[in-house]
Design an enzyme around this catalytic site. Sequence first.
Site: not given
Length: 439
Positions: A134, A15, A131, A207, A107
């Site tokens: 989360v 994805t 980046e 997260k 994560k």
Amino acid sequence: MSDSPLRVAIVGLGTVGTGVARVLCEHPDRMTNRAGRPIELRRAVVRDLSKPRDIELPAGVLTTDLDKVIRDPEIDLAVHLVGGLHPAKEILLALLDAGKDVVTANKAIMCEFGAELFERAREKKRTIAFEAAVAGGIPIIATLSQSLQANQITAIEAILNGTSNFILTEMLACGRPFADVLRQAQALGYAEADPTMDIDGTDTAQKLVLLTQLAFGTTVSLSQFTRQGIDALELADLYYAGELGYTVKLLALAKLQNQKLEMHVQPTLVRSDRPLAKVDGPHNMISLVGDVVGQTWYAGPGAGQMPTASAVLADVIDMAIGRAQLTFERMTQQYLSEPFPVQPAEEIASRYYLRFNAVDRPHVFADITHILGKHGISLASVIQHEAPELDENHASSESIVPLVVMTHRTTAGRLQAADGELAELEALRQPRVYMPVAD
Ligand code: NAP
Ligand code: HSE
């Protein structure tokens, strides 16, 4: 800064990887302009070459052979988009060992093995940027590691899982069954390959661990705080919360209280007029309180192909211009700073929403309030809607009525102790639902 191309490999073309590749292929001029040099996609590594892909890459780019990245000294940067713990961790370590900088959206490995991965990167003089790990498209890592550096963060309150928020929104708005909405979240690319961790609170907790490290310099493990998901919630709880003026959200909390960190991830009643309560669908929101800036909010798409690709590509550009390297160096030094201790879960105080399924007969309510009172839990309000009178044909059948209680502030420990006794009440049926209230 060099003006030679930054040569990139994407490891994992699912994805998110497909979204990243699409922007690199469709907007090369924009990327060159923002990065100050061309960004060249050299390889894309997958497991299965025969799988249909939504993107056509130049011949020779797609491969199942990770060694073609590891052994290519010209590849500077690996965009690591493989989910789960293993072999995702081993792949990331192999990329660092091969001298590649790494951008990752994973994560789970950053939470479980962050210290080890950072240590290896420092040893190899490489950089990791994350980046996209989360809150999807919301630039929250940059905010904490750059923009709010003058602050001591004192509180984080956040909705961090797009899948859970999408499910809660759809269930409440349309009365749709949980499983049905989860399937849609998977089809829309919000959920993990295995969605268990989306709905049981683990993804949100991972997260929160990352945000807590950046905001408070404290390394916390998942076992140190309460973690509950939305998998046991019923539509009735969303409706009762609404009747009381609240919206149920899967809320992550990390708050500095008397130099200790109060943390939990739980379905929580949020007053319906608060910004957090109004975040719908796959969106996320993070409220940060800093001692200099005050309260700030960050909102946007928390999951999905293109929002996540946006965050990944911001890291790629930061790597190209050298900003990611500076941020990483500062961040890893803060990792080693003085941590705040985590408050034991049973000491955390809150108001609570309680729902019981009680057999409709005399003295049941008195039994419940007696147990709550014994543990020092004081009631603020009660809802019990009238149950239909049973006619004589049904007089022998059991009538169950939901009983909803809002408490004054109490601790999780007291509630847990009371629950031990409530579980023994013969007139209560499963489930007993407890949710904190975020005022
Ligand atoms: P995904 O659709 O399941 O794609 C994973 C990709 O990794 C696939 O292309 C798969 O290959 C490849 N892969 C798996 N194991 C591999 C291995 N051993 N060697 C080489 N390639 C391997 O996952 P995704 O949704 O893109 O998520 C990727 C990462 O981003 C995860 O860590 C996820 O938590 C994170 N993330 C996702 C979102 C989101 O909204 N989806 C948002 C933020 C962060 P095949 O295609 O051949 O199976
Ligand atoms: N599965 C995650 C979510 C993807 O639903 O929020 C973004 O990390």
